[in-house]
Design a protein around this motif. Sequence first.
Motif, PDB file in Angstrom:
ATOM      1  N   MET A 196      35.953  39.889  42.865  1.00  0.00           N
ATOM      2  CA  MET A 196      34.835  39.255  42.170  1.00  0.00           C
ATOM      3  C   MET A 196      33.693  38.863  43.109  1.00  0.00           C
ATOM      4  O   MET A 196      32.667  38.382  42.662  1.00  0.00           O
ATOM      5  N   ILE A 222      44.697  39.666  33.644  1.00  0.00           N
ATOM      6  CA  ILE A 222      43.242  39.641  33.694  1.00  0.00           C
ATOM      7  C   ILE A 222      42.718  41.005  34.118  1.00  0.00           C
ATOM      8  O   ILE A 222      43.381  41.752  34.828  1.00  0.00           O
ATOM      9  N   ASP A 265      36.858  42.353  35.381  1.00  0.00           N
ATOM     10  CA  ASP A 265      35.708  41.479  35.170  1.00  0.00           C
ATOM     11  C   ASP A 265      36.025  40.401  34.127  1.00  0.00           C
ATOM     12  O   ASP A 265      35.458  40.402  33.033  1.00  0.00           O
ATOM     13  N   PRO A 266      36.927  39.467  34.457  1.00  0.00           N
ATOM     14  CA  PRO A 266      37.282  38.436  33.468  1.00  0.00           C
ATOM     15  C   PRO A 266      36.254  37.311  33.463  1.00  0.00           C
ATOM     16  O   PRO A 266      35.423  37.192  34.363  1.00  0.00           O
ATOM     17  N   SER A 267      36.335  36.496  32.467  1.00  0.00           N
ATOM     18  CA  SER A 267      35.516  35.288  32.440  1.00  0.00           C
ATOM     19  C   SER A 267      36.059  34.324  33.487  1.00  0.00           C
ATOM     20  O   SER A 267      37.275  34.147  33.620  1.00  0.00           O
ATOM     21  N   LEU A 268      35.165  33.711  34.227  1.00  0.00           N
ATOM     22  CA  LEU A 268      35.577  32.756  35.244  1.00  0.00           C
ATOM     23  C   LEU A 268      36.297  31.572  34.617  1.00  0.00           C
ATOM     24  O   LEU A 268      37.221  31.001  35.210  1.00  0.00           O
ATOM     25  N   TRP A 269      35.941  31.233  33.391  1.00  0.00           N
ATOM     26  CA  TRP A 269      36.574  30.106  32.709  1.00  0.00           C
ATOM     27  C   TRP A 269      38.034  30.380  32.399  1.00  0.00           C
ATOM     28  O   TRP A 269      38.843  29.455  32.368  1.00  0.00           O
ATOM     29  N   VAL A 270      38.398  31.628  32.181  1.00  0.00           N
ATOM     30  CA  VAL A 270      39.811  31.965  31.960  1.00  0.00           C
ATOM     31  C   VAL A 270      40.604  31.683  33.227  1.00  0.00           C
ATOM     32  O   VAL A 270      41.693  31.098  33.181  1.00  0.00           O
TER      33      VAL A 270
END
Length: 140
Positions: free
Chosen positions: A62, A117, A120-125
């Motif tokens: 990331m 994951i 490109d996952p959501s950082l909030w996850v």
Amino acid sequence: MTIGGIALILFIFVELAQKQPLLELKAFKSSDFTRSIILTWIVQLVLFGAMLIVPLYLQGVMHYTALETGWILMPYALCAGIGNPISGRLFDKIGARPLAFAGLAVLSISLFILSNISVDPSLWVIILCICTMGLGRASP
């Protein structure tokens, strides 16, 4: 690794021969004690493995800096710090077994989500998983 194995075997023989051993190995005759030690060892292995892989993922895949990665991982310590006193109070009321099962369930769910994951996952996850890992870690 070989030297460590030999040292462990020598340690066991020396401790069994002592009247007042440094580590009372007879405690391992209790199956509850032995199972809890093995389970704790496995949980710690998994947690430390995850806490090694997640920063590598955040920096390598990331492209976060080391400082950003530290800020992203900080909720783990905060949630564990918040959860420890709560867990201690609950321990006094309901005992260790229900808390241990709940903590293992929370850890398992968060690690399962982390294992699935994408690139490109959501950082909030990731932050949510890290928080739940901290809370699950807080159980006895």
